[in-house]
Scaffold this active site. Structure first.
Site, PDB file in Angstrom:
ATOM      1  N   LEU A   8     -34.648  -6.480  24.047  1.00 34.31           N
ATOM      2  CA  LEU A   8     -35.661  -7.016  24.962  1.00 34.31           C
ATOM      3  C   LEU A   8     -35.378  -8.491  25.200  1.00 34.31           C
ATOM      4  O   LEU A   8     -35.600  -9.330  24.323  1.00 34.31           O
ATOM      5  CB  LEU A   8     -37.057  -6.818  24.369  1.00 34.31           C
ATOM      6  CG  LEU A   8     -38.237  -7.238  25.242  1.00 34.31           C
ATOM      7  CD1 LEU A   8     -38.277  -6.446  26.544  1.00 34.31           C
ATOM      8  CD2 LEU A   8     -39.553  -7.081  24.485  1.00 34.31           C
ATOM      9  N   ARG A  12     -35.314  -8.744  31.157  1.00 33.65           N
ATOM     10  CA  ARG A  12     -35.157  -7.301  31.248  1.00 33.65           C
ATOM     11  C   ARG A  12     -34.970  -6.675  29.874  1.00 33.65           C
ATOM     12  O   ARG A  12     -34.646  -7.357  28.899  1.00 33.65           O
ATOM     13  CB  ARG A  12     -33.982  -6.921  32.160  1.00 33.65           C
ATOM     14  CG  ARG A  12     -32.646  -7.439  31.700  1.00 33.65           C
ATOM     15  CD  ARG A  12     -31.553  -7.065  32.664  1.00 33.65           C
ATOM     16  NE  ARG A  12     -30.254  -7.510  32.172  1.00 33.65           N
ATOM     17  CZ  ARG A  12     -29.085  -6.981  32.539  1.00 33.65           C
ATOM     18  NH1 ARG A  12     -29.063  -5.997  33.423  1.00 33.65           N
ATOM     19  NH2 ARG A  12     -27.967  -7.425  32.050  1.00 33.65           N
ATOM     20  N   LYS A  14     -32.786  -3.805  27.865  1.00 39.03           N
ATOM     21  CA  LYS A  14     -31.591  -2.958  27.857  1.00 39.03           C
ATOM     22  C   LYS A  14     -31.698  -2.008  26.674  1.00 39.03           C
ATOM     23  O   LYS A  14     -32.118  -2.412  25.584  1.00 39.03           O
ATOM     24  CB  LYS A  14     -30.322  -3.806  27.751  1.00 39.03           C
ATOM     25  CG  LYS A  14     -30.040  -4.663  28.965  1.00 39.03           C
ATOM     26  CD  LYS A  14     -28.823  -5.549  28.753  1.00 39.03           C
ATOM     27  CE  LYS A  14     -27.553  -4.748  28.612  1.00 39.03           C
ATOM     28  NZ  LYS A  14     -26.350  -5.616  28.465  1.00 39.03           N
ATOM     29  N   VAL A  97     -32.158 -13.753  17.258  1.00 41.38           N
ATOM     30  CA  VAL A  97     -31.671 -12.446  16.817  1.00 41.38           C
ATOM     31  C   VAL A  97     -30.586 -11.921  17.745  1.00 41.38           C
ATOM     32  O   VAL A  97     -29.692 -11.168  17.311  1.00 41.38           O
ATOM     33  CB  VAL A  97     -32.845 -11.456  16.698  1.00 41.38           C
ATOM     34  CG1 VAL A  97     -33.431 -11.106  18.073  1.00 41.38           C
ATOM     35  CG2 VAL A  97     -32.428 -10.200  15.956  1.00 41.38           C
ATOM     36  N   ASP A  98     -30.610 -12.291  19.015  1.00 41.19           N
ATOM     37  CA  ASP A  98     -29.556 -11.853  19.925  1.00 41.19           C
ATOM     38  C   ASP A  98     -28.208 -12.454  19.526  1.00 41.19           C
ATOM     39  O   ASP A  98     -27.176 -11.778  19.566  1.00 41.19           O
ATOM     40  CB  ASP A  98     -29.906 -12.198  21.376  1.00 41.19           C
ATOM     41  CG  ASP A  98     -30.274 -13.653  21.590  1.00 41.19           C
ATOM     42  OD1 ASP A  98     -30.586 -14.377  20.619  1.00 41.19           O
ATOM     43  OD2 ASP A  98     -30.270 -14.095  22.767  1.00 41.19           O
ATOM     44  N   THR A 169     -23.861 -29.476  49.933  1.00 35.58           N
ATOM     45  CA  THR A 169     -24.754 -29.564  48.778  1.00 35.58           C
ATOM     46  C   THR A 169     -24.786 -28.288  47.954  1.00 35.58           C
ATOM     47  O   THR A 169     -24.689 -28.331  46.724  1.00 35.58           O
ATOM     48  CB  THR A 169     -26.181 -29.909  49.243  1.00 35.58           C
ATOM     49  OG1 THR A 169     -26.148 -31.166  49.921  1.00 35.58           O
ATOM     50  CG2 THR A 169     -27.127 -30.006  48.060  1.00 35.58           C
TER      51      THR A 169
END
Length: 239
Positions: A8, A12, A14, A97-98, A169
């Protein structure tokens, strides 16, 4: 017994089913929505392993929904060591944690520089023995563009293509923000090589990586690194 892994993120969810080989299958992805429609498509199974860096509201909503679909739910947290992995942070909770799971996935394949590009750009160094040697956190190119636009609305939030020296730009903003990320990765590779005494493999993951991939040095593209780390966490935690 069916095991599913859930990542999470800030924008999003997965998720994937873990196969007989211990690896996640083809990932599915759903964007968050306030109405809760994203929760209605969740699968059913025996075991759910969940990692979250999202808001408490989104995390609680996911766990509540999974509790009606799975017999067991494991919420995964960063650990000081697991299997061959030893993290550098003295306070494990301070390492997302990711990042922990992406390192766990990379562990055992030699020295690596693990780069995640989502809302933030994260960089972590992993030595050949599974020792995490520290890392960096910076805004992703997308977040840089959003921040500039918020402070100076005349600067477009999106658009433009990378060029070494842009002539308008929008491409100048794309080139500056993407170039900053590329330079940080390249410097980190050089410094990691000095630290480790050998060039680490560059491992890249994250939903914001697509525009940077053609501009970066040779790398391993591991889009499901966090899900793979979750599957490995389950295998090690219940070996």
């Amino acid at each position: 017994m069916s095991t599913w892994v859930f990542d999470l993120g800030n924008t999003r969810l997965k998720y994937a089913k873990v196969g007989a080989d211990g690896l996640p299958g083809e990932p599915l992805a759903i964007a968050h929505d306030a109405a809760g429609d994203w929760l209605r498509a969740l699968p059913r199974g025996d075991v759910a392993c969940v990692a979250s860096v999202a808001s408490e509201e989104r995390r609680v909503a996911l766990l509540d929904a999974l509790s009606t679909r799975f017999a067991r739910i494991h919420r995964v947290h960063t650990q000081p060591r697991l299997g061959p992995l030893r993290i550098a942070y003295p306070v494990p909770a301070h390492l997302g944690v990711d990042r922990f799971l992406a390192l766990l996935d990379a562990c055992g394949s030699g020295p690596a520089l693990v780069v995640g590009i989502g809302t933030a750009l994260t960089i972590d160094v992993l030595d050949a023995d599974g020792g995490h040697r520290g890392g960096r956190i910076a805004p992703s190119p997308g977040l840089m563009r959003e921040a500039l636009h918020a402070r100076a609305m005349v600067l477009p939030e999106a658009g433009g293509a990378y060029a070494e020296f842009a002539d308008d730009t929008a491409p100048a903003l794309a080139s500056g923000c993407e170039g900053a990320a590329i330079a940080l990765v390249e410097r980190s590779l050089a410094q990691a090589t000095t630290l480790l005494g050998a060039a680490p493999a560059l491992r890249l993951h994250g939903g914001g990586a697509a525009t940077l991939r053609p501009l970066l040095p040779a790398h391993d593209w591991v889009p499901d690194a966090v899900l793979r780390g979750l599957a490995r966490w389950h295998a090690l935690a219940f070996a």
